[in-house]
Design an enzyme around this catalytic site. Sequence first.
Site, PDB file in Angstrom:
ATOM      1  N   MET A  30       0.834  -1.199   0.000  1.00  0.00           N
ATOM      2  CA  MET A  30       0.000   0.000   0.000  1.00  0.00           C
ATOM      3  C   MET A  30       0.871   1.253   0.000  1.00  0.00           C
ATOM      4  O   MET A  30       0.407   2.353   0.321  1.00  0.00           O
ATOM      5  CB  MET A  30      -0.949  -0.016   1.197  1.00  0.00           C
ATOM      6  N   HIS A  37       9.467  -3.539   3.114  1.00  0.00           N
ATOM      7  CA  HIS A  37       8.944  -3.809   1.766  1.00  0.00           C
ATOM      8  C   HIS A  37      10.090  -4.213   0.831  1.00  0.00           C
ATOM      9  O   HIS A  37       9.970  -5.167   0.062  1.00  0.00           O
ATOM     10  CB  HIS A  37       8.270  -2.558   1.185  1.00  0.00           C
ATOM     11  N   GLN A  61     -10.353  -2.607   2.325  1.00  0.00           N
ATOM     12  CA  GLN A  61      -9.818  -3.341   3.475  1.00  0.00           C
ATOM     13  C   GLN A  61      -9.754  -2.473   4.737  1.00  0.00           C
ATOM     14  O   GLN A  61      -9.308  -2.929   5.784  1.00  0.00           O
ATOM     15  CB  GLN A  61      -8.464  -3.959   3.153  1.00  0.00           C
ATOM     16  N   SER A 187       6.856  -0.241   9.676  1.00  0.00           N
ATOM     17  CA  SER A 187       5.489  -0.157   9.170  1.00  0.00           C
ATOM     18  C   SER A 187       5.284   1.224   8.567  1.00  0.00           C
ATOM     19  O   SER A 187       5.847   2.218   9.062  1.00  0.00           O
ATOM     20  CB  SER A 187       4.512  -0.361  10.335  1.00  0.00           C
ATOM     21  N   SER A 188       4.472   1.278   7.523  1.00  0.00           N
ATOM     22  CA  SER A 188       4.160   2.584   6.920  1.00  0.00           C
ATOM     23  C   SER A 188       3.517   3.487   7.959  1.00  0.00           C
ATOM     24  O   SER A 188       3.694   4.698   7.940  1.00  0.00           O
ATOM     25  CB  SER A 188       3.202   2.396   5.748  1.00  0.00           C
TER      26      SER A 188
HETATM   27  P1  AMP Z   1       1.578  -3.066   3.376  1.00  0.00           P
HETATM   28  O1  AMP Z   1       2.115  -2.022   2.455  1.00  0.00           O
HETATM   29  O2  AMP Z   1       1.592  -2.656   4.806  1.00  0.00           O
HETATM   30  O3  AMP Z   1       0.268  -3.615   2.910  1.00  0.00           O
HETATM   31  O4  AMP Z   1       2.602  -4.280   3.321  1.00  0.00           O
HETATM   32  C1  AMP Z   1       2.939  -4.903   2.116  1.00  0.00           C
HETATM   33  C2  AMP Z   1       3.721  -6.152   2.417  1.00  0.00           C
HETATM   34  O5  AMP Z   1       4.916  -5.826   3.111  1.00  0.00           O
HETATM   35  C3  AMP Z   1       2.958  -7.148   3.295  1.00  0.00           C
HETATM   36  O6  AMP Z   1       3.173  -8.458   2.826  1.00  0.00           O
HETATM   37  C4  AMP Z   1       3.573  -6.914   4.639  1.00  0.00           C
HETATM   38  O7  AMP Z   1       3.476  -8.042   5.504  1.00  0.00           O
HETATM   39  C5  AMP Z   1       5.011  -6.627   4.273  1.00  0.00           C
HETATM   40  N1  AMP Z   1       5.678  -5.902   5.350  1.00  0.00           N
HETATM   41  C6  AMP Z   1       5.185  -4.824   6.021  1.00  0.00           C
HETATM   42  N2  AMP Z   1       6.023  -4.470   7.011  1.00  0.00           N
HETATM   43  C7  AMP Z   1       7.064  -5.335   6.966  1.00  0.00           C
HETATM   44  C8  AMP Z   1       8.257  -5.490   7.741  1.00  0.00           C
HETATM   45  N3  AMP Z   1       8.550  -4.694   8.767  1.00  0.00           N
HETATM   46  N4  AMP Z   1       9.112  -6.488   7.402  1.00  0.00           N
HETATM   47  C9  AMP Z   1       8.833  -7.311   6.364  1.00  0.00           C
HETATM   48  N5  AMP Z   1       7.728  -7.219   5.600  1.00  0.00           N
HETATM   49  C10 AMP Z   1       6.847  -6.250   5.900  1.00  0.00           C
END
Ligand code: AMP
Length: 282
Positions: A30, A37, A61, A187-188
Amino acid sequence: MKIFHNSKDLKIFIEEQKNKNLSIGFAPTMGALHQGHLSLYEKARKENDVVIGSIFVNPTQFNNTEDLKKYPRTPKKDIDLLKQSQFVDVVYLPEIQDIYPKKVISKNYNFHGLENQMEGKFRPGHFNGVGTVVEVLFRQICPDRAYFGEKDFQQFLIIQKLVEILNLPIEIIQCPILREENGLAMSSRNQRLSPTARKNAQIIYQSLTKAKDLFKNKKTSLEIKTEIKLFFEKNPLFELEYFTIADEEKLEEVSDFKNDIQYRAFIAVFTENVRLVDTIQL
Ligand code: AMP
């Protein structure tokens, strides 16, 4: 690095790759990208001929409109980061109509109960939204392998179930959690925290390592839960939404530990109105 803003351009590209028999690795995001990421794309780069990333803040979502509105959006920075990394060949930033050609609504899935626990319980409809966007992206990109973070372990299991239900020939690969120096899972949403909260948020990971220690010391599930609740009561800047210990297969909350089952702790916490999640294998 190619950038596609619609599904038509993407489709032509995908057909070319399939005609050349090249393998495709894919990770959806996202946006507001961070090293976590990038670690997904780094792994995908090693295992595939072509690596595709997507950035799409998926409205269906989000069960909380404020959370959707405040979700960080940094597309220019994201594209620069992906370019610099050299892990990604294509970034796909679809328009809303590429994902939802008619109405912006979710499909209804039966994920065999996985959707009713934790994130599903506290964010009603969340996994129908996740399933919907990931199904569309999988059908458009036809990856051989798709990469998901252990940080969203429940989501990882749901996506495994999704490809099983839809009978899609895609291998779902789990990638480890990348953490900031103080242990906070990247985390974003961390971008929305004040520097103080970001520093203090180390207590989330501390609580998980504490739970792991208690588990090793043969404490019961109830004893561990009680300790973690107390830990957060002593830290009023953090509001514990849930702390759950469940098995890694069905994600059912456990009361008595059995020997041959792998357990995992899951946590969701609010601070400064930002919701943070984390998990650890016990
Ligand atoms: P998101 O943009 O938050 O939807 O995350 C996209 C993908 O990146 C998802 O598969 C998350 O589980 C993964 N992700 C998010 N944060 C982390 C992190 N700290 N370490 C590894 N993968 C991550």
